[in-house]
Scaffold this motif. Sequence first.
Motif, PDB file in Angstrom:
ATOM      1  N   SER A  73       0.830  -1.198   0.000  1.00 34.15           N
ATOM      2  CA  SER A  73       0.000   0.000   0.000  1.00 34.15           C
ATOM      3  C   SER A  73       0.874   1.261   0.000  1.00 34.15           C
ATOM      4  N   HIS A  74       0.239   2.399   0.206  1.00 37.05           N
ATOM      5  CA  HIS A  74       0.952   3.685   0.206  1.00 37.05           C
ATOM      6  C   HIS A  74       0.502   4.458   1.447  1.00 37.05           C
ATOM      7  N   PRO A  75       1.416   5.233   2.064  1.00 36.39           N
ATOM      8  CA  PRO A  75       1.035   5.960   3.288  1.00 36.39           C
ATOM      9  C   PRO A  75      -0.165   6.889   3.116  1.00 36.39           C
ATOM     10  N   ASP A  76      -0.448   7.327   1.882  1.00 33.57           N
ATOM     11  CA  ASP A  76      -1.615   8.202   1.678  1.00 33.57           C
ATOM     12  C   ASP A  76      -2.926   7.421   1.624  1.00 33.57           C
ATOM     13  N   LYS A  77      -2.861   6.088   1.803  1.00 26.04           N
ATOM     14  CA  LYS A  77      -4.083   5.275   1.715  1.00 26.04           C
ATOM     15  C   LYS A  77      -4.327   4.515   3.030  1.00 26.04           C
ATOM     16  N   PRO A  78      -4.429   5.252   4.159  1.00 25.91           N
ATOM     17  CA  PRO A  78      -4.575   4.571   5.458  1.00 25.91           C
ATOM     18  C   PRO A  78      -5.859   3.749   5.565  1.00 25.91           C
ATOM     19  N   ALA A  79      -6.873   4.086   4.767  1.00 22.46           N
ATOM     20  CA  ALA A  79      -8.154   3.370   4.866  1.00 22.46           C
ATOM     21  C   ALA A  79      -7.998   1.883   4.523  1.00 22.46           C
ATOM     22  N   ILE A  80      -6.957   1.543   3.742  1.00 20.30           N
ATOM     23  CA  ILE A  80      -6.767   0.136   3.363  1.00 20.30           C
ATOM     24  C   ILE A  80      -6.467  -0.700   4.610  1.00 20.30           C
ATOM     25  N   ALA A  81      -5.548  -0.225   5.450  1.00 22.30           N
ATOM     26  CA  ALA A  81      -5.232  -0.964   6.684  1.00 22.30           C
ATOM     27  C   ALA A  81      -6.436  -0.933   7.627  1.00 22.30           C
ATOM     28  N   GLU A  82      -7.098   0.200   7.666  1.00 16.89           N
ATOM     29  CA  GLU A  82      -8.252   0.383   8.567  1.00 16.89           C
ATOM     30  C   GLU A  82      -9.366  -0.629   8.251  1.00 16.89           C
ATOM     31  N   TYR A  83      -9.524  -0.937   6.958  1.00 12.73           N
ATOM     32  CA  TYR A  83     -10.582  -1.874   6.548  1.00 12.73           C
ATOM     33  C   TYR A  83     -10.413  -3.229   7.233  1.00 12.73           C
ATOM     34  N   PHE A  84      -9.165  -3.597   7.542  1.00 15.91           N
ATOM     35  CA  PHE A  84      -8.916  -4.930   8.111  1.00 15.91           C
ATOM     36  C   PHE A  84      -8.951  -4.938   9.636  1.00 15.91           C
ATOM     37  N   ARG A  85      -9.231  -3.773  10.250  1.00 15.37           N
ATOM     38  CA  ARG A  85      -9.321  -3.732  11.719  1.00 15.37           C
ATOM     39  C   ARG A  85     -10.630  -4.397  12.141  1.00 15.37           C
ATOM     40  N   HIS A  86     -10.506  -5.359  13.045  1.00 12.81           N
ATOM     41  CA  HIS A  86     -11.701  -6.049  13.545  1.00 12.81           C
ATOM     42  C   HIS A  86     -12.531  -5.049  14.358  1.00 12.81           C
ATOM     43  N   ASP A  87     -13.750  -4.768  13.954  1.00 11.88           N
ATOM     44  CA  ASP A  87     -14.566  -3.743  14.615  1.00 11.88           C
ATOM     45  C   ASP A  87     -15.598  -4.432  15.518  1.00 11.88           C
ATOM     46  N   ALA A  88     -15.118  -4.777  16.725  1.00  6.83           N
ATOM     47  CA  ALA A  88     -15.973  -5.521  17.659  1.00  6.83           C
ATOM     48  C   ALA A  88     -17.186  -4.685  18.069  1.00  6.83           C
ATOM     49  N   ALA A  89     -16.996  -3.363  18.202  1.00  8.88           N
ATOM     50  CA  ALA A  89     -18.105  -2.498  18.643  1.00  8.88           C
ATOM     51  C   ALA A  89     -19.217  -2.492  17.586  1.00  8.88           C
ATOM     52  N   LEU A  90     -18.840  -2.396  16.315  1.00 12.23           N
ATOM     53  CA  LEU A  90     -19.843  -2.413  15.237  1.00 12.23           C
ATOM     54  C   LEU A  90     -20.586  -3.753  15.234  1.00 12.23           C
ATOM     55  N   GLU A  91     -19.829  -4.839  15.401  1.00  9.29           N
ATOM     56  CA  GLU A  91     -20.459  -6.171  15.388  1.00  9.29           C
ATOM     57  C   GLU A  91     -21.445  -6.307  16.562  1.00  9.29           C
ATOM     58  N   ALA A  92     -21.028  -5.781  17.735  1.00  2.00           N
ATOM     59  CA  ALA A  92     -21.911  -5.872  18.910  1.00  2.00           C
ATOM     60  C   ALA A  92     -23.192  -5.069  18.677  1.00  2.00           C
ATOM     61  N   THR A  93     -23.062  -3.872  18.081  1.00  2.00           N
ATOM     62  CA  THR A  93     -24.240  -3.035  17.814  1.00  2.00           C
ATOM     63  C   THR A  93     -25.202  -3.747  16.859  1.00  2.00           C
ATOM     64  N   LEU A  94     -24.645  -4.344  15.802  1.00  2.00           N
ATOM     65  CA  LEU A  94     -25.504  -5.039  14.826  1.00  2.00           C
ATOM     66  C   LEU A  94     -26.200  -6.229  15.482  1.00  2.00           C
ATOM     67  N   ALA A  95     -25.462  -6.944  16.355  1.00  2.00           N
ATOM     68  CA  ALA A  95     -26.051  -8.102  17.041  1.00  2.00           C
ATOM     69  C   ALA A  95     -27.191  -7.646  17.954  1.00  2.00           C
TER      70      ALA A  95
ATOM     71  N   LYS B  74     -29.041  -5.045  17.708  1.00  2.00           N
ATOM     72  CA  LYS B  74     -30.200  -4.569  16.945  1.00  2.00           C
ATOM     73  C   LYS B  74     -30.839  -5.681  16.121  1.00  2.00           C
ATOM     74  N   GLY B  75     -30.299  -6.881  16.215  1.00  2.00           N
ATOM     75  CA  GLY B  75     -30.875  -8.016  15.488  1.00  2.00           C
ATOM     76  C   GLY B  75     -30.649  -7.948  13.986  1.00  2.00           C
ATOM     77  N   LYS B  76     -29.633  -7.172  13.567  1.00  2.00           N
ATOM     78  CA  LYS B  76     -29.355  -7.037  12.116  1.00  2.00           C
ATOM     79  C   LYS B  76     -28.403  -8.163  11.695  1.00  2.00           C
ATOM     80  N   HIS B  77     -28.955  -9.367  11.629  1.00  2.00           N
ATOM     81  CA  HIS B  77     -28.097 -10.549  11.471  1.00  2.00           C
ATOM     82  C   HIS B  77     -27.448 -10.641  10.089  1.00  2.00           C
ATOM     83  N   ASP B  78     -28.174 -10.220   9.050  1.00  2.00           N
ATOM     84  CA  ASP B  78     -27.585 -10.270   7.701  1.00  2.00           C
ATOM     85  C   ASP B  78     -26.378  -9.343   7.607  1.00  2.00           C
ATOM     86  N   LEU B  79     -26.553  -8.142   8.174  1.00  2.00           N
ATOM     87  CA  LEU B  79     -25.454  -7.167   8.107  1.00  2.00           C
ATOM     88  C   LEU B  79     -24.286  -7.634   8.970  1.00  2.00           C
ATOM     89  N   LEU B  80     -24.597  -8.227  10.112  1.00  2.00           N
ATOM     90  CA  LEU B  80     -23.541  -8.755  10.982  1.00  2.00           C
ATOM     91  C   LEU B  80     -22.748  -9.826  10.229  1.00  2.00           C
TER      92      LEU B  80
END
Length: 282
Positions: free
Chosen positions: A57-79, A81-87
Amino acid sequence: MRTLNTVIFPVAGLGTRMLPATKVMPKELLPVYDTPLLQFAIDEALAAGAKRIVLVSHPDKPAIAEYFRHDAALEATLAEKGKHDLLAAVEASNLPEGVDLHIVMQHEQLGLGHAVLCGADYAGDGPVGVILPDDLILGAPCLAEMTAAYDPETMNSLVAAQQVAPQHVSRYGIFDCDESVRDDALPCARFVEKPDPSVAPSRLAAVGRYILDQSVFDILRGTGRGAGGEIQLTDAIADMGGIHAFRFSGTRHDCGSKDGLVEATLAVQKMRKRAHLSVAAK
Ligand code: UTP
């Protein structure tokens, strides 16, 4: 060879053809209907058995590394709210257990060959795969097809190939091979980057999937600037000899271009609707 251990993803490019969309958002994270291009590419590598993912990657493209960060908070929120498909969709973007991710930087965009060389320290042993995520191939997973066809005894490279219009040959690496051979893997005498149509050896063009012998890294260390002043992967592959072009069965969409991205989006929309209808019918 049955599986491919390491796959390198060169994702450091500027993506100028997609400006201004790519001014902030890396091209590789642009959505195709509902999924970033890069996710399609990762899934294809996993289908080929990859255990090590190397993103260049390139230092000007930080979103690429960010995409691979496990987002436990987002997963917990979806769970909650019962949004199982999105989870399930978010969970599917987490790399499976046992698959390593390495992110290396290409500080200067010196070309595709240079980007692949930047991944050398993580390439492990044995043949290495390369996927360019902006070439989306739908249908049978292309890299898995190539892995099944790759014979390390007779091949130094296997490169996905498709026919292009005569006026487009100057955009691609073009093969010189006997196209009457019935096999999917065609031995090639030459491989030329962006030839003038008047001297192009054929209309059979390389698209963004490669399986390469480890010797490519040594060759790349000595490869000078070629077409467009860039260090070209095509030139290193040509120098290695033992070049093979692969006729894949899927459909390729050039998502580095605006029209290609629109066509791919419509194709994925159709795929998703078909899948939805078949689930509903059960
Ligand atoms: P492209 O030729 O599509 O270049 O690169 P680009 O910069 O991404 O896009 P345009 O042409 O300016 O619109 C093919 C692949 O090689 C990577 C790109 O990220 C893309 O996946 N690449 C290219 C690098 O990683 N480094 C480079 O120096 C050049």
